[in-house]
Design a protein around this motif. Structure first.
Motif, PDB file in Angstrom:
ATOM      1  N   GLU A  97       0.826  -1.205   0.000  1.00  0.00           N
ATOM      2  CA  GLU A  97       0.000   0.000   0.000  1.00  0.00           C
ATOM      3  C   GLU A  97       0.863   1.258   0.000  1.00  0.00           C
ATOM      4  N   TRP A  98       1.907   1.233   0.833  1.00  0.00           N
ATOM      5  CA  TRP A  98       2.798   2.388   0.886  1.00  0.00           C
ATOM      6  C   TRP A  98       3.431   2.639  -0.479  1.00  0.00           C
ATOM      7  N   ARG A  99       3.904   1.591  -1.124  1.00  0.00           N
ATOM      8  CA  ARG A  99       4.580   1.750  -2.406  1.00  0.00           C
ATOM      9  C   ARG A  99       3.621   2.324  -3.451  1.00  0.00           C
ATOM     10  N   LEU A 100       2.354   1.893  -3.425  1.00  0.00           N
ATOM     11  CA  LEU A 100       1.368   2.445  -4.357  1.00  0.00           C
ATOM     12  C   LEU A 100       1.167   3.940  -4.125  1.00  0.00           C
ATOM     13  N   VAL A 101       1.084   4.323  -2.863  1.00  0.00           N
ATOM     14  CA  VAL A 101       0.934   5.746  -2.532  1.00  0.00           C
ATOM     15  C   VAL A 101       2.182   6.506  -2.966  1.00  0.00           C
ATOM     16  N   PHE A 102       3.343   5.950  -2.687  1.00  0.00           N
ATOM     17  CA  PHE A 102       4.600   6.588  -3.087  1.00  0.00           C
ATOM     18  C   PHE A 102       4.642   6.808  -4.597  1.00  0.00           C
ATOM     19  N   LEU A 103       4.278   5.797  -5.363  1.00  0.00           N
ATOM     20  CA  LEU A 103       4.305   5.924  -6.818  1.00  0.00           C
ATOM     21  C   LEU A 103       3.298   6.953  -7.322  1.00  0.00           C
ATOM     22  N   ASP A 104       2.130   7.021  -6.685  1.00  0.00           N
ATOM     23  CA  ASP A 104       1.154   8.064  -7.031  1.00  0.00           C
ATOM     24  C   ASP A 104       1.752   9.451  -6.815  1.00  0.00           C
ATOM     25  N   PHE A 105       2.374   9.620  -5.657  1.00  0.00           N
ATOM     26  CA  PHE A 105       2.936  10.937  -5.342  1.00  0.00           C
ATOM     27  C   PHE A 105       4.132  11.234  -6.229  1.00  0.00           C
ATOM     28  N   TRP A 106       4.954  10.235  -6.487  1.00  0.00           N
ATOM     29  CA  TRP A 106       6.109  10.398  -7.366  1.00  0.00           C
ATOM     30  C   TRP A 106       5.655  10.891  -8.740  1.00  0.00           C
ATOM     31  N   ARG A 107       4.599  10.278  -9.273  1.00  0.00           N
ATOM     32  CA  ARG A 107       4.057  10.672 -10.574  1.00  0.00           C
ATOM     33  C   ARG A 107       3.626  12.138 -10.541  1.00  0.00           C
ATOM     34  N   ARG A 108       3.020  12.537  -9.455  1.00  0.00           N
ATOM     35  CA  ARG A 108       2.599  13.928  -9.284  1.00  0.00           C
ATOM     36  C   ARG A 108       3.818  14.862  -9.238  1.00  0.00           C
ATOM     37  N   ALA A 109       4.846  14.460  -8.512  1.00  0.00           N
ATOM     38  CA  ALA A 109       6.054  15.282  -8.370  1.00  0.00           C
ATOM     39  C   ALA A 109       6.788  15.433  -9.696  1.00  0.00           C
ATOM     40  N   VAL A 110       6.774  14.405 -10.502  1.00  0.00           N
ATOM     41  CA  VAL A 110       7.448  14.467 -11.794  1.00  0.00           C
ATOM     42  C   VAL A 110       6.761  15.471 -12.718  1.00  0.00           C
ATOM     43  N   ARG A 111       5.464  15.641 -12.542  1.00  0.00           N
ATOM     44  CA  ARG A 111       4.686  16.502 -13.445  1.00  0.00           C
ATOM     45  C   ARG A 111       4.499  17.935 -12.947  1.00  0.00           C
ATOM     46  N   ASP A 112       4.775  18.184 -11.688  1.00  0.00           N
ATOM     47  CA  ASP A 112       4.495  19.502 -11.103  1.00  0.00           C
ATOM     48  C   ASP A 112       5.773  20.032 -10.455  1.00  0.00           C
ATOM     49  N   ASP A 113       6.306  21.106 -11.003  1.00  0.00           N
ATOM     50  CA  ASP A 113       7.590  21.644 -10.519  1.00  0.00           C
ATOM     51  C   ASP A 113       7.558  22.031  -9.041  1.00  0.00           C
ATOM     52  N   ASP A 114       6.461  22.620  -8.584  1.00  0.00           N
ATOM     53  CA  ASP A 114       6.367  23.019  -7.174  1.00  0.00           C
ATOM     54  C   ASP A 114       6.372  21.802  -6.255  1.00  0.00           C
ATOM     55  N   VAL A 115       5.617  20.789  -6.635  1.00  0.00           N
ATOM     56  CA  VAL A 115       5.577  19.558  -5.836  1.00  0.00           C
ATOM     57  C   VAL A 115       6.947  18.883  -5.866  1.00  0.00           C
ATOM     58  N   ARG A 116       7.562  18.855  -7.037  1.00  0.00           N
ATOM     59  CA  ARG A 116       8.878  18.216  -7.180  1.00  0.00           C
ATOM     60  C   ARG A 116       9.921  18.890  -6.287  1.00  0.00           C
ATOM     61  N   THR A 117       9.896  20.207  -6.213  1.00  0.00           N
ATOM     62  CA  THR A 117      10.864  20.930  -5.384  1.00  0.00           C
ATOM     63  C   THR A 117      10.764  20.494  -3.925  1.00  0.00           C
ATOM     64  N   ARG A 118       9.570  20.408  -3.409  1.00  0.00           N
ATOM     65  CA  ARG A 118       9.388  19.996  -2.015  1.00  0.00           C
ATOM     66  C   ARG A 118       9.709  18.515  -1.837  1.00  0.00           C
ATOM     67  N   PHE A 119       9.318  17.705  -2.817  1.00  0.00           N
ATOM     68  CA  PHE A 119       9.591  16.265  -2.790  1.00  0.00           C
ATOM     69  C   PHE A 119      11.098  16.021  -2.735  1.00  0.00           C
ATOM     70  N   ILE A 120      11.836  16.727  -3.570  1.00  0.00           N
ATOM     71  CA  ILE A 120      13.299  16.587  -3.593  1.00  0.00           C
ATOM     72  C   ILE A 120      13.893  16.948  -2.237  1.00  0.00           C
ATOM     73  N   ALA A 121      13.423  18.024  -1.646  1.00  0.00           N
ATOM     74  CA  ALA A 121      13.950  18.439  -0.337  1.00  0.00           C
ATOM     75  C   ALA A 121      13.713  17.355   0.710  1.00  0.00           C
ATOM     76  N   HIS A 122      12.531  16.779   0.724  1.00  0.00           N
ATOM     77  CA  HIS A 122      12.248  15.699   1.683  1.00  0.00           C
ATOM     78  C   HIS A 122      13.075  14.461   1.383  1.00  0.00           C
ATOM     79  N   ARG A 123      13.173  14.109   0.114  1.00  0.00           N
ATOM     80  CA  ARG A 123      13.960  12.930  -0.261  1.00  0.00           C
ATOM     81  C   ARG A 123      15.432  13.121   0.102  1.00  0.00           C
ATOM     82  N   ARG A 124      15.951  14.310  -0.060  1.00  0.00           N
ATOM     83  CA  ARG A 124      17.370  14.540   0.273  1.00  0.00           C
ATOM     84  C   ARG A 124      17.622  14.350   1.762  1.00  0.00           C
ATOM     85  N   THR A 125      16.698  14.799   2.574  1.00  0.00           N
ATOM     86  CA  THR A 125      16.836  14.598   4.020  1.00  0.00           C
ATOM     87  C   THR A 125      16.855  13.106   4.344  1.00  0.00           C
ATOM     88  N   LEU A 126      15.967  12.359   3.711  1.00  0.00           N
ATOM     89  CA  LEU A 126      15.907  10.921   3.954  1.00  0.00           C
ATOM     90  C   LEU A 126      17.114  10.205   3.355  1.00  0.00           C
TER      91      LEU A 126
END
Length: 190
Positions: A97-126
């Motif tokens: 379930e987590w992986r499905l949610v992650f992939l949904d959000f990843w798809r969103r981040a790839v398509r939206d620059d604002d979402v991607r910027t925040r996603f990258i910041a969180h991913r870098r911390t992790l």
């Protein structure tokens, strides 16, 4: 306790309906709480996602650290890598379930620059937390050859995500020990 209920409910709702179509009313209802409870703990859907992502990654980091504490750094062996691969395979197998949610959000981040910027910041911390575990595994020594710690982290994340996708489509395609065997082979090549 409220936060835990909200995170569990959000994972369930986001996995069932998809991140984009799920809404906070559904999350609140699944948690048996009000929408106000969500906003007193999170700023919105994205914040719920980032909290889930942090939990998921940090839980995996801690499970890897538990493997590493069994053996001292000077006695590291290929079995450590097999065990780590097994833990990561178990995580993506049990947390579909987590992986499905992650992939949904990843798809969103790839398509939206604002979402991607925040996603990258969180991913870098992790990724930094994962890199600390890799450095711990290496016992303070740099990776051999052309690989940096960041390269190792990227490969491990890519393997985890890719193997999970393959397993969800065809469970028989990914054996329980494949991840560990790949890690052993990669370590012998550097």
């Amino acid at each position: 306790m409220v936060r835990r209920r909200l995170l569990d409910a959000a994972l369930e709702v986001f996995a069932e309906h998809g991140f984009d179509t799920a809404n906070l009313d559904q999350v609140a209802e699944a948690a048996g709480l009000t929408k106000g409870a969500i906003y007193s703990n999170f700023t919105g859907k994205d914040d719920l996602f980032y909290a889930m992502m942090s939990e998921q990654v940090l839980a995996r980091v801690e499970s890897i650290r538990s493997v590493l504490t069994i053996n001292a750094a000077d006695t590291r062996n290929t079995q450590d890598l097999r065990d780590i691969g097994g833990l990561l395979t178990e995580a993506f197998t049990e947390q579909r379930e987590w992986r499905l949610v992650f992939l949904d959000f990843w798809r969103r981040a790839v398509r939206d620059d604002d979402v991607r910027t925040r996603f990258i910041a969180h991913r870098r911390t992790l990724r930094d937390a994962i890199a600390a575990s890799v450095e711990e595994f290496l016992g303070g020594e740099p990776p051999v050859g052309d690989f940096t710690v960041d390269d190792v982290v990227t490969v491990v994340l890519a393997l985890s995500n890719g193997l999970a996708i393959e397993q969800y489509v065809d469970p028989s395609a990914v054996s329980a020990d494949l991840f560990g065997r790949v890690l052993v082979q990669l370590s012998s090549q550097v």
